[in-house]
Design a protein around this motif. Structure first.
Motif, PDB file in Angstrom:
ATOM      1  N   GLU A 145      -0.338   1.552  14.735  1.00 24.51           N
ATOM      2  CA  GLU A 145      -1.133   1.025  13.712  1.00 24.51           C
ATOM      3  C   GLU A 145      -0.896   1.727  12.505  1.00 24.51           C
ATOM      4  O   GLU A 145      -1.398   1.310  11.408  1.00 24.51           O
ATOM      5  CB  GLU A 145      -2.746   1.197  14.358  1.00 24.51           C
ATOM      6  CG  GLU A 145      -3.142   0.201  15.331  1.00 24.51           C
ATOM      7  CD  GLU A 145      -2.918  -1.234  14.944  1.00 24.51           C
ATOM      8  OE1 GLU A 145      -3.425  -1.415  13.739  1.00 24.51           O
ATOM      9  OE2 GLU A 145      -2.584  -2.024  15.693  1.00 24.51           O
ATOM     10  N   GLU A 146      -0.833   3.017  12.479  1.00 26.28           N
ATOM     11  CA  GLU A 146      -0.400   3.986  11.292  1.00 26.28           C
ATOM     12  C   GLU A 146       0.614   3.370  10.681  1.00 26.28           C
ATOM     13  O   GLU A 146       0.716   3.255   9.243  1.00 26.28           O
ATOM     14  CB  GLU A 146      -0.157   5.371  11.724  1.00 26.28           C
ATOM     15  CG  GLU A 146      -0.154   6.338  10.636  1.00 26.28           C
ATOM     16  CD  GLU A 146       0.204   7.828  10.991  1.00 26.28           C
ATOM     17  OE1 GLU A 146       1.334   8.243  10.646  1.00 26.28           O
ATOM     18  OE2 GLU A 146      -0.739   8.127  11.755  1.00 26.28           O
ATOM     19  N   MET A 147       1.770   3.049  11.269  1.00 30.47           N
ATOM     20  CA  MET A 147       2.916   2.423  10.825  1.00 30.47           C
ATOM     21  C   MET A 147       2.650   1.232  10.021  1.00 30.47           C
ATOM     22  O   MET A 147       3.126   0.888   8.867  1.00 30.47           O
ATOM     23  CB  MET A 147       4.106   2.517  11.862  1.00 30.47           C
ATOM     24  CG  MET A 147       5.393   2.157  11.212  1.00 30.47           C
ATOM     25  SD  MET A 147       6.574   1.943  12.464  1.00 30.47           S
ATOM     26  CE  MET A 147       6.577   0.258  13.070  1.00 30.47           C
ATOM     27  N   LYS A 148       1.983   0.315  10.909  1.00 27.84           N
ATOM     28  CA  LYS A 148       1.562  -1.126  10.301  1.00 27.84           C
ATOM     29  C   LYS A 148       0.844  -0.947   8.743  1.00 27.84           C
ATOM     30  O   LYS A 148       1.153  -1.500   8.087  1.00 27.84           O
ATOM     31  CB  LYS A 148       0.640  -1.908  11.234  1.00 27.84           C
ATOM     32  CG  LYS A 148       0.260  -3.121  10.650  1.00 27.84           C
ATOM     33  CD  LYS A 148      -0.635  -3.891  11.744  1.00 27.84           C
ATOM     34  CE  LYS A 148      -1.181  -4.944  11.188  1.00 27.84           C
ATOM     35  NZ  LYS A 148      -2.269  -4.669   9.909  1.00 27.84           N
ATOM     36  N   ALA A 149       0.075   0.160   8.999  1.00 25.44           N
ATOM     37  CA  ALA A 149      -1.079   0.287   7.754  1.00 25.44           C
ATOM     38  C   ALA A 149      -0.059   0.769   6.353  1.00 25.44           C
ATOM     39  O   ALA A 149       0.162   0.298   5.282  1.00 25.44           O
ATOM     40  CB  ALA A 149      -1.862   1.256   8.033  1.00 25.44           C
ATOM     41  N   GLY A 150       1.129   1.700   6.715  1.00 25.83           N
ATOM     42  CA  GLY A 150       1.988   1.823   5.693  1.00 25.83           C
ATOM     43  C   GLY A 150       2.874   0.839   5.469  1.00 25.83           C
ATOM     44  O   GLY A 150       3.092   0.779   4.152  1.00 25.83           O
ATOM     45  N   VAL A 151       3.426  -0.105   6.221  1.00 30.80           N
ATOM     46  CA  VAL A 151       4.333  -1.303   5.837  1.00 30.80           C
ATOM     47  C   VAL A 151       3.294  -2.222   4.873  1.00 30.80           C
ATOM     48  O   VAL A 151       3.640  -2.617   3.986  1.00 30.80           O
ATOM     49  CB  VAL A 151       4.584  -1.991   6.891  1.00 30.80           C
ATOM     50  CG1 VAL A 151       5.514  -3.256   6.442  1.00 30.80           C
ATOM     51  CG2 VAL A 151       5.688  -1.088   7.598  1.00 30.80           C
ATOM     52  N   ASP A 152       1.992  -2.341   5.355  1.00 25.64           N
ATOM     53  CA  ASP A 152       1.021  -3.134   4.400  1.00 25.64           C
ATOM     54  C   ASP A 152       1.056  -2.642   3.222  1.00 25.64           C
ATOM     55  O   ASP A 152       1.027  -3.599   2.057  1.00 25.64           O
ATOM     56  CB  ASP A 152      -0.116  -3.375   5.299  1.00 25.64           C
ATOM     57  CG  ASP A 152      -1.098  -4.444   5.105  1.00 25.64           C
ATOM     58  OD1 ASP A 152      -0.678  -5.103   3.865  1.00 25.64           O
ATOM     59  OD2 ASP A 152      -1.941  -4.733   5.471  1.00 25.64           O
ATOM     60  N   GLU A 153       0.473  -1.525   3.074  1.00 27.21           N
ATOM     61  CA  GLU A 153       0.371  -0.958   1.567  1.00 27.21           C
ATOM     62  C   GLU A 153       1.511  -0.935   0.869  1.00 27.21           C
ATOM     63  O   GLU A 153       1.547  -1.306  -0.449  1.00 27.21           O
ATOM     64  CB  GLU A 153      -0.153   0.529   1.800  1.00 27.21           C
ATOM     65  CG  GLU A 153      -0.640   1.172   0.574  1.00 27.21           C
ATOM     66  CD  GLU A 153      -1.118   2.530   0.687  1.00 27.21           C
ATOM     67  OE1 GLU A 153      -1.339   3.214  -0.420  1.00 27.21           O
ATOM     68  OE2 GLU A 153      -1.081   3.146   1.921  1.00 27.21           O
ATOM     69  N   THR A 154       2.697  -0.602   1.381  1.00 26.81           N
ATOM     70  CA  THR A 154       3.807  -0.441   0.464  1.00 26.81           C
ATOM     71  C   THR A 154       4.408  -1.826   0.064  1.00 26.81           C
ATOM     72  O   THR A 154       4.660  -2.008  -1.200  1.00 26.81           O
ATOM     73  CB  THR A 154       4.978   0.389   1.255  1.00 26.81           C
ATOM     74  OG1 THR A 154       4.513   1.454   1.781  1.00 26.81           O
ATOM     75  CG2 THR A 154       6.144   0.494   0.340  1.00 26.81           C
ATOM     76  N   LEU A 155       4.121  -2.862   1.066  1.00 22.44           N
ATOM     77  CA  LEU A 155       4.616  -4.076   0.688  1.00 22.44           C
ATOM     78  C   LEU A 155       3.678  -4.954  -0.117  1.00 22.44           C
ATOM     79  O   LEU A 155       3.982  -5.585  -1.093  1.00 22.44           O
ATOM     80  CB  LEU A 155       4.839  -5.025   1.899  1.00 22.44           C
ATOM     81  CG  LEU A 155       5.367  -6.458   1.921  1.00 22.44           C
ATOM     82  CD1 LEU A 155       6.769  -6.269   1.411  1.00 22.44           C
ATOM     83  CD2 LEU A 155       5.532  -7.100   3.114  1.00 22.44           C
ATOM     84  N   THR A 156       2.561  -4.477  -0.112  1.00 23.80           N
ATOM     85  CA  THR A 156       1.575  -4.881  -0.947  1.00 23.80           C
ATOM     86  C   THR A 156       1.866  -4.770  -2.412  1.00 23.80           C
ATOM     87  O   THR A 156       1.674  -5.593  -3.457  1.00 23.80           O
ATOM     88  CB  THR A 156       0.058  -4.568  -0.575  1.00 23.80           C
ATOM     89  OG1 THR A 156      -0.268  -5.410   0.641  1.00 23.80           O
ATOM     90  CG2 THR A 156      -0.952  -5.314  -1.553  1.00 23.80           C
ATOM     91  N   ASN A 157       1.847  -3.237  -2.582  1.00 26.31           N
ATOM     92  CA  ASN A 157       2.115  -2.766  -4.117  1.00 26.31           C
ATOM     93  C   ASN A 157       3.433  -3.439  -4.742  1.00 26.31           C
ATOM     94  O   ASN A 157       3.663  -3.705  -5.768  1.00 26.31           O
ATOM     95  CB  ASN A 157       2.264  -1.355  -4.051  1.00 26.31           C
ATOM     96  CG  ASN A 157       0.976  -0.784  -3.631  1.00 26.31           C
ATOM     97  OD1 ASN A 157      -0.053  -1.355  -3.639  1.00 26.31           O
ATOM     98  ND2 ASN A 157       0.981   0.473  -3.031  1.00 26.31           N
ATOM     99  N   ARG A 158       4.479  -3.601  -3.642  1.00 27.59           N
ATOM    100  CA  ARG A 158       5.724  -4.189  -4.203  1.00 27.59           C
ATOM    101  C   ARG A 158       5.654  -5.487  -4.745  1.00 27.59           C
ATOM    102  O   ARG A 158       6.203  -6.103  -5.743  1.00 27.59           O
ATOM    103  CB  ARG A 158       6.712  -3.892  -3.162  1.00 27.59           C
ATOM    104  CG  ARG A 158       8.358  -4.510  -3.505  1.00 27.59           C
ATOM    105  CD  ARG A 158       9.235  -3.774  -2.621  1.00 27.59           C
ATOM    106  NE  ARG A 158      10.638  -4.531  -3.145  1.00 27.59           N
ATOM    107  CZ  ARG A 158      11.778  -3.933  -2.848  1.00 27.59           C
ATOM    108  NH1 ARG A 158      11.847  -2.932  -1.890  1.00 27.59           N
ATOM    109  NH2 ARG A 158      12.933  -4.315  -3.182  1.00 27.59           N
ATOM    110  N   LEU A 159       5.095  -6.453  -3.821  1.00 30.82           N
ATOM    111  CA  LEU A 159       4.802  -7.774  -3.987  1.00 30.82           C
ATOM    112  C   LEU A 159       4.055  -8.181  -5.164  1.00 30.82           C
ATOM    113  O   LEU A 159       3.935  -9.202  -5.954  1.00 30.82           O
ATOM    114  CB  LEU A 159       4.560  -8.626  -3.027  1.00 30.82           C
ATOM    115  CG  LEU A 159       5.717  -8.622  -1.796  1.00 30.82           C
ATOM    116  CD1 LEU A 159       5.140  -9.657  -0.416  1.00 30.82           C
ATOM    117  CD2 LEU A 159       6.901  -9.081  -2.184  1.00 30.82           C
ATOM    118  N   ALA A 160       3.067  -7.196  -5.573  1.00 29.90           N
ATOM    119  CA  ALA A 160       2.250  -7.641  -6.518  1.00 29.90           C
ATOM    120  C   ALA A 160       2.915  -7.616  -7.837  1.00 29.90           C
ATOM    121  O   ALA A 160       2.395  -8.217  -8.873  1.00 29.90           O
ATOM    122  CB  ALA A 160       0.891  -6.207  -6.662  1.00 29.90           C
TER     123      ALA A 160
END
Length: 267
Positions: A145-160
């Motif tokens: 879950e911690e890893m998933k949260a890291g992927v989610d946050e990083t990808l969100t910032n990048r695609l924004a």
């Protein structure tokens, strides 16, 4: 001559019908869940058309419709862990174009297919590799879950940066190498054997302790009995066992009855 004239008339009629069609349809309809990118002679305009019917100038204006609904993208990517174990992950990404930026997205990237191929897939693969490299293979299992949260946050910032919003990301499956799976299985078997041996040793220790306590208890009971036995108690116990008949003593002479006091001493 007549054929050539007929051909020219047919061409003129076709062109006339085409022009009539253009000028009779000065409207563009944007369906639910879409945004219209308005263009003037192919140049993207600042105005984004919302859902509904819009007046446009035929020939001059064209409209490109883009979906702003949530879309799903499945991707499989490979990465290496912190301790250099190779894994592959099946990822599902839910995303959508930010509606008010549909014109910018179309101008810089293109339609939905271009967005997926040029932006989302490469970004997701790169982000996944960067996040996975922060964890060992064992940590990925217990800190999923911690890893998933890291992927989610990083990808969100990048695609924004491309005006694409991330709605959700799911790590469907994480596949480890056969060698790692065998190592994990061996480790689990060893741990189970260790726990079993520990249980057996603990059980034996408890059983030995119980026997020692039982022996101590019996010894203490015997000590208490010895300390509390008096001649009076012994005499009472003998009387309780006596059936009421005095034994006859046979010796050199006549038979005689055993004296009661002497009899009690026998007990």
């Amino acid at each position: 001559m007549k054929k050539s004239k007929a051909f020219n008339n047919a061409g003129k009629l076709t062109a006339l019908l085409f022009l009539i069609t253009l000028f009779l349809t000065p409207f563009a309809i944007v369906n639910a869940g879409e945004r219209g990118v308005l263009m003037e002679f192919g140049k993207v305009q600042d105005r984004v058309l919302g859902e509904g019917i819009h007046v446009i100038v035929p020939v001059i204006n064209t409209v490109k419709r883009l979906s702003v609904r949530v879309q799903k993208q499945n991707i499989s990517a490979e990465a290496s862990t912190k301790n250099l174990q190779n894994i592959s992950a099946d990822v599902t990404l839910n995303w959508h174009i930010i509606p008010e930026k549909a014109n910018t997205v179309f101008q810089k990237i293109g339609d939905e297919k271009n967005i997926v191929e040029r932006i989302i897939n490469p970004a997701l693969e790169e982000v996944l590799k960067a996040i996975v490299a922060k964890y060992t293979a064992e940590e990925i299992i217990i800190k999923r879950e911690e890893m998933k949260a890291g992927v989610d946050e990083t990808l969100t910032n990048r695609l924004a940066n491309y005006h694409i919003a991330v709605d959700d990301i799911s790590l469907i499956h994480i596949h480890f190498s056969q060698k790692f799976n065998e190592a994990v299985e061996s480790k689990q078997v060893a741990a189970q054997e260790a726990r079993r041996a520990e249980f057996i040793a603990l059980k034996a220790s408890k059983e030995a302790e119980a026997k020692v306590n039982l022996a101590k208890g019996e010894a203490e009971a015997h000590r208490i009995i010895r300390e509390n036995l008096t001649p009076e108690i012994l005499e009472k116990q003998a009387l309780e066992k006596w059936d009421g008949k005095l034994p006859v003593v046979v010796g050199q002479g006549e038979q005689k009855l055993l004296n009661l006091t002497d009899f009690l001493k026998l007990y």
